[in-house]
Design an enzyme around this catalytic site. Structure first.
Site, PDB file in Angstrom:
ATOM      1  N   HIS A 518       0.844  -1.322   0.196  1.00 47.61           N
ATOM      2  CA  HIS A 518      -0.013   0.092   0.046  1.00 47.61           C
ATOM      3  C   HIS A 518       0.713   1.071   0.005  1.00 47.61           C
ATOM      4  O   HIS A 518       0.747   2.255  -0.752  1.00 47.61           O
ATOM      5  CB  HIS A 518      -0.953   0.008   1.464  1.00 47.61           C
ATOM      6  N   GLU A 519       1.888   1.330   0.878  1.00 46.72           N
ATOM      7  CA  GLU A 519       2.538   2.464   1.132  1.00 46.72           C
ATOM      8  C   GLU A 519       3.479   2.653  -0.521  1.00 46.72           C
ATOM      9  O   GLU A 519       3.767   3.740  -0.901  1.00 46.72           O
ATOM     10  CB  GLU A 519       3.729   2.320   2.209  1.00 46.72           C
ATOM     11  N   ASP A 587      -4.700   0.468  -1.747  1.00 45.64           N
ATOM     12  CA  ASP A 587      -5.473  -0.611  -1.264  1.00 45.64           C
ATOM     13  C   ASP A 587      -5.294  -1.721  -2.425  1.00 45.64           C
ATOM     14  O   ASP A 587      -4.834  -2.818  -2.319  1.00 45.64           O
ATOM     15  CB  ASP A 587      -6.733  -0.458  -0.816  1.00 45.64           C
TER      16      ASP A 587
HETATM   17 ZN   LIG Z   1      -2.419   5.298   2.756  1.00 45.44          ZN
END
Ligand SMILES: [Zn+2]
Length: 683
Positions: A518-519, A587
């Site tokens: 996600h990051e 996501d």
């Molecule tokens: Zn985020």
């Protein structure tokens, strides 16, 4: 500082890996949160019809929102557990005995917060000299000096001032002047005319009146003051840029000289402000929203000086409220906690004091936390996972059919340049100049706030400090910073349910693996893609590839705009797909990358099922269960307006309905709800 976080919680802390402490003081620490929880599953639900209900249904039924919370999820369970551990640390730190200086300091800070009888005895005394200063304002120049004074003490008012890496030269940090000054969580609360917004403003005015009365004003005076504050803040809201528009960093890119902005908004007396606010001297800066300053420039003239003084009184009272007597704390809670978030009761005092210590001296408390909980092998372990996800991203970019080799080459460069920060900072912050007194909680809060402001201002016109962390180590969260091109994982998130040493890979990749993915994806979402490998706002895409990206992002924005966040007697509220675009992209990307990394490690040959689930199923269930949560309707409404993250249900169902791997794992077929007819995919 622009950070893209994994989820938003104003203060978030956590627990431990090894829990070696056996001392009698570790009273009431809840047990470790299970990584993979078969008992959370609702086996009566169909995973292809509503995967969130399947993964979390029984958990949701058994875990209603506790009275002192507005939202309760598995993140919050972890955070709650952490509060107990931090309390142990703080109680030890404030007990008599030999302690390191920083330990004594955090212990005294916590102790001053817990000492309610001293706080009650002082009453409004900590506030009095501050209100006296405001009373003494005689000219507009005095007014701006007062704003400078308040900013020095970290009290927000009128506009915002902070350091940030130069958007076009990320190696240097410069000053930023930006819109600000409102109190409600978003400008929409002041501007919208629907029944709920009108009600919120009415409740806000009632709250303002009560707070002015507590500060010593007569009822009729307080009533008039309350209306004045709403009028002033509505003006500031009207001049503010919409949150969704601000997502595009180009809308906040206005470098100019001090003379230019001072000349464009002369009523602000910015030269006086800069000379007085304690920042170093500088000649150029970035102005986030120049129109705000031009428009409020008029307001500064049209609103009477006395009304501005009322507004500054309010900002001061509001900033002090939680450090004052029970009456202030309760009124603050009734509006912000109960009315705005649907929280039924206040958290016990000790929890609020632990959070306050983390918020104000978090790197000192964080050191104690890391010493106790984060194993020496923690960094090493996490780095291996990060590297696995990074190579999945490299493979993913390589396989994209819509992106040209020219842009791919630049994407690889950016990916290679990403810096991984894991656990805690290399050097610990030095708080030795902060004066903490056992009997002065309000003063301690101001001094800690002023220390942080000074620390930030020192960054102006200096090489960018890429080693400075934006979250404290106990925080259960993670973030990506576009100007730094770095991904950051505080120690707090590197534990169950995100990561368990004894868990199978499928579960760990569905947990912390997706967080890492996600990051990483944030570096390439609708905002992140506008920054290059060095963190500069520079377009590295060919025009055609840029268009292809936008098309795909648009698909995601439209898809999530169709999801309902809350449906109650006040109507139905859908998600803002544009506000949540970056997080939803992250996501979907994170889920894909983590799954790729998992299959590259365990291969495609089916291992023996565990708990009756295949590795692929455990991966997706692990992801789904991270987001098991219940939330009050009020909190859900607030988040739709302010939170760039989707609620748990859509973080799960939104991402899996776009995932072919998920559909394969659970045997879902076209036409079922968890198989999107037009699956969106950016990365
Ligand atoms: Zn985020």
């Amino acid at each position: 500082m622009m950070t893209r976080v994994f989820f938003v919680l104003s203060v978030v802390l956590t627990a431990t890996f090894c829990l070696a402490q056996t001392s009698a003081s570790s009273e009431g620490v809840p047990k470790e949160i299970p990584s993979f929880d078969v008992t959370a599953i609702d086996k009566t639900a169909d995973p292809c019809a509503d995967f969130y209900q399947y993964a979390c249904g029984t958990w949701m039924k058994n875990n209603p929102v506790p009275g002192d919370k507005a939202r309760w999820g598995r993140f919050d369970e972890l955070y709650e557990r952490n509060l107990y551990i931090l309390r142990d640390l703080l109680n030890e730190a404030k007990a008599p005995g030999k302690h390191a200086a920083t330990e004594t300091m955090v212990g005294a800070y916590y102790g001053s917060c817990m000492d309610e009888s001293t706080i009650e005895k002082k009453g409004t005394a900590p506030l009095a000299p501050e209100l006296e200063r405001i009373h003494g304002i005689k000219t507009k120049a005095d007014l701006i000096r007062q704003v400078a004074y308040m900013h020095r003490n970290s009290t927000p008012a009128l506009f915002a001032f902070y350091p940030q890496p130069d958007l076009h030269d990320s190696m240097a940090t410069i000053a930023v002047l930006d819109q600000g000054g409102i109190t409600l969580p978003d400008r929409d609360y002041y501007l919208k005319d629907d029944a709920k917004s009108v009600e919120t403003r009415q409740k806000y005015v009632e709250h303002l009146q009560k707070m002015f009365e507590l500060a010593g004003d007569k009822a009729e005076v307080a009533a008039a003051e309350a209306k004045t504050v709403l009028t002033v803040e509505t003006g500031l809201a009207q001049s503010s840029m919409d949150r969704t528009v601000r997502r595009d960093p180009k809308t906040r890119d206005h470098k100019m000289t001090v003379a230019e902005i001072a000349g464009a908004a002369p009523n602000f007396d910015l030269a006086v402000y800069f000379a007085d606010n304690g920042s170093p001297k500088f000649t150029s800066l970035n102005v986030g929203n120049p129109d705000f300053f031009k428009q409020v420039n008029e307001q500064l003239n049209s609103v009477a000086l006395d009304d501005w003084k009322v507004y500054l009184r309010w900002k001061t009272i509001n900033d002090y409220a939680t450090t004052l007597t029970k009456a202030f704390v309760e009124e603050d809670f009734l509006f912000n906690g109960k009315y705005m978030s649907g929280q039924q009761e206040m958290e016990p005092r000790w929890k609020r004091c632990v959070k306050a210590t983390d918020a104000n001296l978090g790197m000192a408390l964080g050191k104690l936390y890391v010493d106790r909980t984060f194993g020496a092998d923690g960094k090493e372990r996490t780095l291996k996972l990060v590297q696995a996800i990074e190579s999945a991203m490299r493979q993913d970019v390589g396989e994209l059919t819509w992106m040209s080799d020219t842009t791919k080459k630049k994407a690889y460069e950016k990916l290679d340049a990403i810096v991984n920060n894991i656990g805690y900072p290399d050097t610990w912050r030095d708080y030795s100049s902060v004066v903490v007194k056992a009997d002065d909680y309000a003063g301690n809060a101001v001094r800690a706030g002023a220390f942080e402001v000074q620390r930030q201002y020192k960054k102006i016109d200096r090489p960018t400090d890429r080693k400075d962390w934006g979250m404290t180590p106990p925080t259960v969260n993670a973030y990506y910073r576009p100007p730094m091109n770095d991904i950051n994982f505080p120690a707090g998130i590197l534990q169950p349910p995100f990561y368990g040493k004894l868990m199978d890979d499928a579960v760990n990749f569905g947990g912390i693996g997706v967080v890492i993915g996600h990051e990483l994806t944030h570096g390439f979402d609708d905002q992140g893609r506008k920054y290059d490998a060095e963190g500069n706002l520079r377009d590295w895409w060919t025009a055609d590839d840029g268009k292809e990206f936008e098309q795909r992002a648009d698909c995601t924005a439209k898809e999530y705009s169709g999801f309902v966040s809350v449906k109650d007697d006040k109507g139905e509220v859908k998600l803002n797909g544009k506000l949540t675009l970056g997080e939803n992209t992250a996501d979907n990307g994170g889920l894909k990358l983590a799954y790729m990394a998992l299959t590259s490690i365990i291969g495609n040959t089916p291992a023996k099922p565990i708990d009756g689930y295949t590795a692929a199923q455990r991966f997706f269930l692990s992801y789904g269960q991270i987001w098991c949560q219940n939330v009050t309707d009020q909190e859900a409404r607030k988040r739709v307006l302010t939170d760039p993250h989707s609620p748990g249900r859509w973080r799960v169902n939104g991402a899996v309905q776009n995932s072919a791997a998920f559909q394969q794992a659970f045997g879902c077929t076209a036409g079922q709800p968890m198989v999107a007819a037009n699956a969106c995919r950016v990365w």
